[in-house]
Design a protein around this motif. Structure first.
Motif, short mmCIF file in Angstrom:
data_model
loop_
_atom_site.label_atom_id
_atom_site.label_comp_id
_atom_site.label_asym_id
_atom_site.label_seq_id
_atom_site.Cartn_x
_atom_site.Cartn_y
_atom_site.Cartn_z
N PRO A 82 10.94 14.86 -3.79
CA PRO A 82 9.88 13.98 -3.04
C PRO A 82 8.88 14.67 -2.93
O PRO A 82 8.60 15.92 -2.96
N LEU A 83 7.72 13.81 -3.01
CA LEU A 83 6.16 14.14 -2.91
C LEU A 83 5.75 13.90 -1.35
O LEU A 83 6.39 12.98 -0.81
N PRO A 84 4.69 14.60 -1.05
CA PRO A 84 4.47 14.38 0.32
C PRO A 84 3.88 13.21 0.87
O PRO A 84 4.04 12.41 1.90
N CYS A 85 3.15 12.25 0.04
CA CYS A 85 2.69 11.06 0.25
C CYS A 85 1.96 10.85 1.67
O CYS A 85 2.31 10.16 2.48
N LEU A 86 0.99 11.87 1.76
CA LEU A 86 0.06 11.79 3.00
C LEU A 86 -0.79 10.89 3.19
O LEU A 86 -1.38 10.75 4.45
N LEU A 87 -1.35 10.10 2.37
CA LEU A 87 -2.34 9.41 2.28
C LEU A 87 -1.98 7.79 2.10
O LEU A 87 -1.02 7.57 1.63
N PRO A 88 -2.80 7.01 2.51
CA PRO A 88 -2.41 5.46 2.82
C PRO A 88 -2.55 4.65 1.67
O PRO A 88 -3.22 5.10 0.61
N LEU A 89 -1.50 3.95 1.32
CA LEU A 89 -1.48 3.13 -0.10
C LEU A 89 -2.09 1.64 0.29
O LEU A 89 -1.77 0.96 1.39
N ALA A 90 -2.97 1.17 -0.52
CA ALA A 90 -3.73 -0.02 -0.01
C ALA A 90 -3.64 -0.72 -1.52
O ALA A 90 -3.13 -0.22 -2.61
N HIS A 91 -4.26 -1.93 -1.61
CA HIS A 91 -4.15 -2.93 -2.87
C HIS A 91 -5.18 -3.60 -2.85
O HIS A 91 -5.99 -4.31 -1.81
N HIS A 92 -5.88 -3.93 -4.00
CA HIS A 92 -7.02 -4.74 -4.22
C HIS A 92 -6.82 -6.14 -3.92
O HIS A 92 -5.85 -6.74 -4.75
N PRO A 93 -7.51 -6.86 -3.25
CA PRO A 93 -7.09 -8.26 -2.71
C PRO A 93 -7.43 -9.24 -3.94
O PRO A 93 -6.71 -10.54 -3.92
N ALA A 94 -8.28 -8.99 -4.86
CA ALA A 94 -8.36 -9.66 -5.91
C ALA A 94 -7.53 -9.39 -7.17
O ALA A 94 -8.03 -9.84 -8.09
N ALA A 95 -6.52 -8.58 -7.00
CA ALA A 95 -5.95 -8.04 -8.09
C ALA A 95 -5.57 -9.24 -9.20
O ALA A 95 -5.77 -9.10 -10.57
N LEU A 96 -4.81 -10.16 -8.68
CA LEU A 96 -4.15 -11.05 -9.82
C LEU A 96 -5.40 -11.82 -10.37
O LEU A 96 -5.23 -12.05 -11.57
N GLN A 97 -6.44 -12.28 -9.79
CA GLN A 97 -7.45 -12.92 -10.49
C GLN A 97 -8.17 -12.11 -11.65
O GLN A 97 -8.40 -12.59 -12.60
N ILE A 98 -8.42 -10.80 -11.26
CA ILE A 98 -9.03 -9.80 -12.21
C ILE A 98 -8.21 -9.64 -13.42
O ILE A 98 -8.56 -9.80 -14.43
N GLU A 99 -6.73 -9.53 -13.06
CA GLU A 99 -6.02 -9.21 -14.16
C GLU A 99 -5.86 -10.33 -15.07
O GLU A 99 -5.94 -10.35 -16.29
N GLU A 100 -5.66 -11.62 -14.75
CA GLU A 100 -6.02 -12.64 -15.32
C GLU A 100 -6.94 -13.04 -16.25
O GLU A 100 -7.00 -13.24 -17.43
N GLU A 101 -8.39 -12.75 -15.60
CA GLU A 101 -9.50 -12.78 -16.48
C GLU A 101 -9.66 -11.50 -17.40
O GLU A 101 -9.82 -12.15 -18.59
N THR A 102 -9.03 -10.41 -17.09
CA THR A 102 -9.16 -9.39 -18.17
C THR A 102 -7.85 -9.68 -19.33
O THR A 102 -8.33 -9.49 -20.51
N ARG A 103 -7.12 -10.56 -18.99
CA ARG A 103 -5.97 -10.69 -20.29
C ARG A 103 -6.68 -11.85 -20.87
O ARG A 103 -6.52 -11.76 -22.07
N ALA A 104 -7.41 -12.83 -20.61
CA ALA A 104 -7.99 -13.84 -21.51
C ALA A 104 -8.96 -13.17 -22.31
O ALA A 104 -9.08 -13.45 -23.54
N TRP A 105 -9.77 -12.20 -21.76
CA TRP A 105 -10.93 -11.50 -22.23
C TRP A 105 -10.30 -10.88 -23.29
O TRP A 105 -10.71 -10.88 -24.67
N ALA A 106 -9.03 -9.97 -23.19
CA ALA A 106 -8.40 -8.98 -24.21
C ALA A 106 -7.99 -9.87 -25.15
O ALA A 106 -8.27 -9.41 -26.46
#
Length: 371
Positions: free
Chosen positions: A28-52
């Motif tokens: 196991p690793l310490p994991c001392l720092l908080p995990l967060a998530h970009h709120p626009a992740a789905l939209q950005i990934e879909e846009e880059t998929r279409a671009w790709a």
């Protein structure tokens, strides 16, 4: 494990074969720092998929759909959760191209040497030493311009140099780890090559970019701040070595530090324990040094505080992403870095046994945009 595996003595650059079906306990690793998530992740990934799909197939000789299924740039989602959507989109497009080069280098064949040579030429173009020679070069440099044109001069220079250094690191790694390499690698040299090749010289300036700060002067004047940033790069490198080892090894890409340890005669378990120990210590040292910076000469500087917070997201996000990504483990692998687990190495996937529970909500953050 004896100190012979951690000093700077030379060792062969190729690790041994016959690891299919091998088990290794991942500490196991310490994991001392908080995990967060970009709120626009789905939209950005879909846009880059279409671009790709529209753009990349015209300039790259690669299976674009296979690359999209691996979702390699999705590490940006937990690593840069506070970035503007526009800046994250620019990074995502550029990073998708980066991973196409990484895929080409991870072959162990003449194709890797061809890709590495191309990376060396691109590094010269980024440094202004040559003009783009192909449509691929022009495409990549256009993405780089989109990313860097609005940057302050100091950050822009460091970003371009960091990208050139990464591309040169690709070339250096392929050259130094092939079977006919002139000299074997020692630990310190291999680690510095890997730091460049896996992109730490890129994503540290990118962290300033997505945070909206330019710490060129502060980093030049404050050794503790530079050391803190380096620790973030080292921690993400060590976790990368644990998680990417299986995929790289079976693709005959032997630049990984685990491969180096195996070539010295270490067992797979010893090699994993050593690198996991380095990862854990780097995170603890980062937290301690971050606190020292915040109570030292940089106390009260909002840009420095914002940057250090962003580096914490980078460490936590990269750690959790690397423990779950299809790129390294195959589909359906769900392993928490905070709990011990046993991994079985197969040529096409990592099999998981003995995994502990995830903290409430943490896995959901990483799987929001999962396919």
């Amino acid at each position: 494990m004896s100190s012979a595996h951690t000093d700077s003595r030379s060792a062969p650059s190729r690790c041994r074969t016959g690891l299919a079906g091998a088990d290794v306990e991942v500490r196991p690793l310490p994991c001392l720092l908080p995990l967060a998530h970009h709120p626009a992740a789905l939209q950005i990934e879909e846009e880059t998929r279409a671009w790709a799909r529209r753009s990349l197939g015209r300039v790259f000789d690669a299976d674009i759909e296979a690359a999209l299924r691996r979702r390699s740039p999705s590490w940006l989602i937990p690593c840069y959760p506070t970035a503007s959507g526009e800046r994250l989109l620019r990074l995502w497009k550029l990073d998708q191209v980066y991973f196409l080069f990484d895929d080409a280098c991870m072959t162990g064949t003449a194709g890797a040497r061809t890709a590495a040579e191309h990376c060396r030429k691109l590094a010269g173009q980024l440094r202004g030493q040559a003009e783009p020679a192909t449509s691929t070069d022009r495409f990549l440099l256009g993405l780089v311009r989109d990313l860097t044109d609005g940057m302050p001069p100091g950050l822009r220079t460091r970003t371009l140099d960091g990208m050139a250094t990464m591309l040169a690191g690709f070339d250096d790694q392929v050259a130094r780890t092939r079977p006919d390499a002139d000299a074997p690698l020692d630990w310190d040299t291999a680690r510095e090559i890997r730091l460049r090749a896996v992109g730490s010289t890129c994503y540290l300036p990118w962290t300033e970019y997505v945070t909206g700060v330019d710490l060129t002067l502060a980093l030049a004047r404050q050794p503790l701040l530079r050391q803190t940033a380096r620790l973030a790069g080292l921690q993400t490198l060590y976790v990368n070595e644990l998680c990417s080892f299986r995929a790289e090894h079976f693709a005959e890409d032997h630049g990984n530090l685990i491969c180096l340890m195996l070539s010295t005669g270490a067992s797979l378990q010893e090699a994993f324990d050593l690198v996991a120990g380095h990862a854990a210590q780097a995170e603890r040292d980062f937290v301690a040094l971050r606190n020292a910076v915040l109570t030292g000469p940089c106390d009260g500087a909002p840009d420095v505080r914002a940057y250090l917070d962003a580096l914490g997201h980078l460490i936590s996000g990269a750690t959790h992403w690397q423990f779950t990504t299809i790129r390294y483990h195959g589909p359906g692998f769900r392993c928490s870095p905070a709990t011990g687990s046993t991994w079985t190495m197969h040529p096409d996937h990592t099999e998981l046994a003995g995994a502990g529970p995830w903290p409430p909500g943490a896995l959901r953050l990483l799987l929001t945009a999962d396919r």
